[in-house]
Enzyme design. Sequence first.
Site, PDB file in Angstrom:
ATOM      1  N   ARG A   1      -2.562  10.711   6.525  1.00  0.00           N
ATOM      2  CA  ARG A   1      -2.804   9.390   6.880  1.00  0.00           C
ATOM      3  C   ARG A   1      -2.258   8.218   5.780  1.00  0.00           C
ATOM      4  O   ARG A   1      -2.584   8.547   4.487  1.00  0.00           O
ATOM      5  CB  ARG A   1      -4.131   9.045   7.209  1.00  0.00           C
ATOM      6  CG  ARG A   1      -4.623   7.692   7.700  1.00  0.00           C
ATOM      7  CD  ARG A   1      -5.863   7.432   8.126  1.00  0.00           C
ATOM      8  NE  ARG A   1      -6.626   7.406   7.092  1.00  0.00           N
ATOM      9  CZ  ARG A   1      -6.949   6.407   6.503  1.00  0.00           C
ATOM     10  NH1 ARG A   1      -6.494   5.233   6.555  1.00  0.00           N
ATOM     11  NH2 ARG A   1      -8.111   6.528   5.486  1.00  0.00           N
TER      12      ARG A   1
ATOM     13  N   HIS B   1      -8.736  11.734  -1.016  1.00  0.00           N
ATOM     14  CA  HIS B   1      -8.384  10.288  -1.568  1.00  0.00           C
ATOM     15  C   HIS B   1      -8.261  10.192  -2.904  1.00  0.00           C
ATOM     16  O   HIS B   1      -9.026  11.187  -3.675  1.00  0.00           O
ATOM     17  CB  HIS B   1      -9.410   9.241  -1.101  1.00  0.00           C
ATOM     18  CG  HIS B   1      -8.855   7.902  -1.263  1.00  0.00           C
ATOM     19  ND1 HIS B   1      -8.475   7.237  -2.719  1.00  0.00           N
ATOM     20  CD2 HIS B   1      -8.403   6.739  -0.334  1.00  0.00           C
ATOM     21  CE1 HIS B   1      -8.316   5.873  -2.384  1.00  0.00           C
ATOM     22  NE2 HIS B   1      -8.256   5.492  -1.299  1.00  0.00           N
TER      23      HIS B   1
ATOM     24  N   GLN C   1      -7.901  14.776   4.423  1.00  0.00           N
ATOM     25  CA  GLN C   1      -7.279  13.797   3.340  1.00  0.00           C
ATOM     26  C   GLN C   1      -8.266  13.601   2.048  1.00  0.00           C
ATOM     27  O   GLN C   1      -9.517  13.440   2.309  1.00  0.00           O
ATOM     28  CB  GLN C   1      -6.940  12.386   4.025  1.00  0.00           C
ATOM     29  CG  GLN C   1      -6.591  11.541   2.802  1.00  0.00           C
ATOM     30  CD  GLN C   1      -5.851  10.508   3.319  1.00  0.00           C
ATOM     31  OE1 GLN C   1      -6.661   9.434   3.795  1.00  0.00           O
ATOM     32  NE2 GLN C   1      -4.624  10.445   3.625  1.00  0.00           N
TER      33      GLN C   1
ATOM     34  N   HIS D   1     -12.049  12.478   1.912  1.00  0.00           N
ATOM     35  CA  HIS D   1     -12.266  11.015   2.476  1.00  0.00           C
ATOM     36  C   HIS D   1     -11.952  10.779   4.135  1.00  0.00           C
ATOM     37  O   HIS D   1     -12.503  10.008   4.585  1.00  0.00           O
ATOM     38  CB  HIS D   1     -11.067  10.188   1.600  1.00  0.00           C
ATOM     39  CG  HIS D   1     -11.084   8.574   1.951  1.00  0.00           C
ATOM     40  ND1 HIS D   1     -12.122   7.797   2.004  1.00  0.00           N
ATOM     41  CD2 HIS D   1     -10.024   7.868   2.601  1.00  0.00           C
ATOM     42  CE1 HIS D   1     -11.943   6.740   2.274  1.00  0.00           C
ATOM     43  NE2 HIS D   1     -10.611   6.575   2.791  1.00  0.00           N
TER      44      HIS D   1
ATOM     45  N   LEU E   1     -15.632   5.758  -3.297  1.00  0.00           N
ATOM     46  CA  LEU E   1     -14.303   5.347  -3.006  1.00  0.00           C
ATOM     47  C   LEU E   1     -13.971   4.219  -4.082  1.00  0.00           C
ATOM     48  O   LEU E   1     -14.575   3.177  -4.398  1.00  0.00           O
ATOM     49  CB  LEU E   1     -14.030   4.723  -1.438  1.00  0.00           C
ATOM     50  CG  LEU E   1     -12.428   4.521  -1.491  1.00  0.00           C
ATOM     51  CD1 LEU E   1     -11.611   5.697  -1.524  1.00  0.00           C
ATOM     52  CD2 LEU E   1     -12.187   3.847  -0.123  1.00  0.00           C
TER      53      LEU E   1
ATOM     54  N   GLU F   1      -7.605   1.978  -2.844  1.00  0.00           N
ATOM     55  CA  GLU F   1      -5.971   2.059  -3.130  1.00  0.00           C
ATOM     56  C   GLU F   1      -5.375   0.676  -3.378  1.00  0.00           C
ATOM     57  O   GLU F   1      -4.507   0.499  -3.997  1.00  0.00           O
ATOM     58  CB  GLU F   1      -5.219   2.560  -1.790  1.00  0.00           C
ATOM     59  CG  GLU F   1      -3.841   2.976  -2.083  1.00  0.00           C
ATOM     60  CD  GLU F   1      -3.203   3.788  -0.987  1.00  0.00           C
ATOM     61  OE1 GLU F   1      -3.868   4.586  -0.520  1.00  0.00           O
ATOM     62  OE2 GLU F   1      -2.071   3.421  -0.791  1.00  0.00           O
TER      63      GLU F   1
ATOM     64  N   PHE G   1       0.793  -1.286   0.056  1.00  0.00           N
ATOM     65  CA  PHE G   1      -0.066   0.053   0.105  1.00  0.00           C
ATOM     66  C   PHE G   1       0.890   1.111  -0.051  1.00  0.00           C
ATOM     67  O   PHE G   1       2.199   1.255   0.411  1.00  0.00           O
ATOM     68  CB  PHE G   1      -0.917  -0.008   1.097  1.00  0.00           C
ATOM     69  CG  PHE G   1      -2.364   0.240   1.008  1.00  0.00           C
ATOM     70  CD1 PHE G   1      -2.785  -0.730   0.338  1.00  0.00           C
ATOM     71  CD2 PHE G   1      -3.103   1.116   1.382  1.00  0.00           C
ATOM     72  CE1 PHE G   1      -4.406  -0.783  -0.148  1.00  0.00           C
ATOM     73  CE2 PHE G   1      -4.612   1.131   1.138  1.00  0.00           C
ATOM     74  CZ  PHE G   1      -4.906   0.179   0.354  1.00  0.00           C
TER      75      PHE G   1
ATOM     76  N   ARG H   1      -1.032   9.270  -0.199  1.00  0.00           N
ATOM     77  CA  ARG H   1      -2.222   9.929  -0.901  1.00  0.00           C
ATOM     78  C   ARG H   1      -2.418  11.386  -1.171  1.00  0.00           C
ATOM     79  O   ARG H   1      -2.890  11.990  -2.262  1.00  0.00           O
ATOM     80  CB  ARG H   1      -3.398   9.659   0.087  1.00  0.00           C
ATOM     81  CG  ARG H   1      -3.708   8.279   0.190  1.00  0.00           C
ATOM     82  CD  ARG H   1      -5.014   7.717   1.170  1.00  0.00           C
ATOM     83  NE  ARG H   1      -5.132   6.467   1.051  1.00  0.00           N
ATOM     84  CZ  ARG H   1      -6.110   5.652   1.935  1.00  0.00           C
ATOM     85  NH1 ARG H   1      -6.802   6.337   2.642  1.00  0.00           N
ATOM     86  NH2 ARG H   1      -6.050   4.479   1.604  1.00  0.00           N
TER      87      ARG H   1
END
Lengths: 572, 245
Positions: A385, A237, A235, A350, A251, A254, A122, A285
Amino acid sequence: MTEKYEIHEHDVLIIGAGGAGLRAAIEALAEGASVGVVCKSLLGKAHTVMAEGGIAAAMANVDASDDWRTHFRDTMRGGKFLNNWRMAQLHAQEAPERVRELEQWGALFDRTADGNILQRAFGGHTFKRLCHVGDRTGLEMIRTLQDRGVHLGIDVYMECAITRLLKDGERVAGAFGYWRENGRFVVFRAKSVVIATGGIGKAWRITSNSWEYTGDGMALAFDAGAELMDMEFVQFHPTGMVWPPGVQGILVTEAVRGEGGVLRNKDGERFMERYDPERMDLSTRDVVARAIYTEAKEGRGTEHGGAYLDISHKPPEYVKKKLPSMYHQFRELADVDITKGPMEVGPTCHYMMGGIRVDAETAQANVPGMFAAGEAAAGLHGANRLGGNSLSDLLVFGRRAGQAAAEHAKQTETPKLDDAQVEEATREMLEPFERRDGDSPYDVHRDLQETMQNYVGIFRREEDLKQGLAEIQGLKDRAGRVHVDGSRLFNPGWHLARDLKSLLTVSEAVALSALERQESRGAHSRIDFPQYDEKWSKLNNIISRDGDGMRLRHAPIAEMPSDLCVILEKKK
Amino acid sequence: MPDATFKIFRGDRDGGELYEYKVPIAPGMVVLDALHYIQAHDAPDLAVRWNCKAGKCGSCSAEVNGRPRLTCKTRLDALPLDQPITVQPMKSFPVLKDLVTDVSWNYRVNKKIPPFTPRPNVEWKMDQREVDRVQEFRKCIECFLCQNVCHVLRDHEKQEQFGGPRFFVRIAGLEMHPLDGLSRTELLKEELGIGLCNITKCCTEVCPEDIHITDNAIIPLKERVVDDFYDPVRWFLRKLSGKKH
């Protein structure tokens, strides 16, 4: 007077039934407390259920070199060193045990060849670290916690919304709310209250968040005297759906990139080479979201103003196995077969890195008896994050909050309820029915979402933020005069009228903090201050209540102990 | 774009009727988008449950043109738009208001099910193939559409004697968990009335997660109940050991 109201008593009252709230409930019960959990939706529908990619924990099942130190370092780097380092340390150290615990409560993760929990790559994580179940990890997690909690005997108050925290002097005494079903009011008396209400995404037009995420917990805490921290760090995304219009913002995990998906612009160029040649599509991100936004803005976007995300070079069976819900989501909602062609994606609001300021060890806020965990709390993620660190955050700090809240309850007397506060809360809820004119709450909400999208979005500058703040003031006036039709029976317009108040509180805090921080760091990008500023690397913005207004102050970040400094300095 | 006409149930426990609304059609629009449009423009108090809007949470179940569906996944372009689209609440649950029903019965059934109970001293290793079988059941998003269409509940109203497909799926996930050590066949037979299911597969047809409820969950559980309670040798052994299978 309070006899007029339905009253429930608990040692520990938990507001919110996502991962953090349920994990807190389980721990508080284990400590012997009586526990009530209040949630706005049905049990099991909180946003945790929509988490897709996985839980970050340095189990080292796939990459044997992983350990908590590397996870700690990745988290701090991802957060641009603004994180509460003690939280980042506890999180990295405790996450593996929290995952094993989930497995022992019945969660079924994907497996490695030798039968252990499988982990995937990730963004921003040095090693393959995300424990997962295809692309529906959150569902597995919330079901496991929900069944565990219900079996242990938590009382769940479903479809109940809290509108005010009650105080006994300086300490928390409980909460006031209403049942969505029938609109009746309800009072909870509790020695400890854990706020686990999640984020604030419904303040933006393009968002991955559902109707619930209106910043209730943060606004309730702020009203009750708690401090909010890092509110400028929202954030976006990088990959939300962009087409058709009705699904804009939903969404796209990821994990698509974690499993090998690549981003391209309309010219077919892998544009991430220009933004982060080393990490490419698996950059953090903040970086990827800005890259996609910039490509579209400079004319290299897709038909609907996004980027292409392509996983179709992988075998169709592999894609369907590892990303089943993405496969269905695009096939059914966008007429796209992701095993054959690319998805169109663009940034979507997000996650909130900021929130209630808490103590790292106990999750306690600066109000006695008030605790906060998960997205509602600030600190762990700093300025940005990493994907996968949210689910582990819920488990690690949900548990700590539950433990500390139960401990606090053991050491305190039952608080007194103040009739005047309950009366005031009741009056506030009933007012919108009495007005003959005034805006529809839906119109005010739409205008707030436009304001935040246009003036407090991915890229920010002083004049926009000032404009945003001015508009928020105007919207506060309108929100105070909204008119509600219908009865108190399950009335979404009435519910939204109250949620607007929370949305406006957190929106103002975001814009105010964003205006104050004259630098760019993580998710906070100032066009007029595009560089890091060393001065700001040691400061958090803190917002607290000042009469009817907001006071903003700077708080220095505590010096990191030398053993952690050594970890951060290491290359790999 | 032209308008679509909706006929939506408005009412409460005491009854109600269909009200007509016009909604401008947008590309890719789903029924839930239309409901939101109606809330924002015509009926701010229209009661609807929803959360994720992406088929992952199972909140927005209703009956669209008489078919049980998630409204977030029901595209308008898949419906005949030359006639009104009717949207009604799930029939098997009591109406609270408009499209919102009282599903609390499901949560009460769930409480009866003993949780995952690992065998003593188990080693926490599992083969992906064993896990695959159970993960199918764990995909369930609790939309309760299977409960809504099940004849035993919808037509015969045997809520007190019958658990319903959702909870057979949940129990299948526990019983077939590679490391679980508990038997729930007595619960299935006595309290949750699995024998009442006559495998018409209506539940499987409406499952938005494509779980093979009848074939993969209910039939194997029925077989386990038969093995445990109607096979005399197994019955005797079970009495002796007090263990499963």
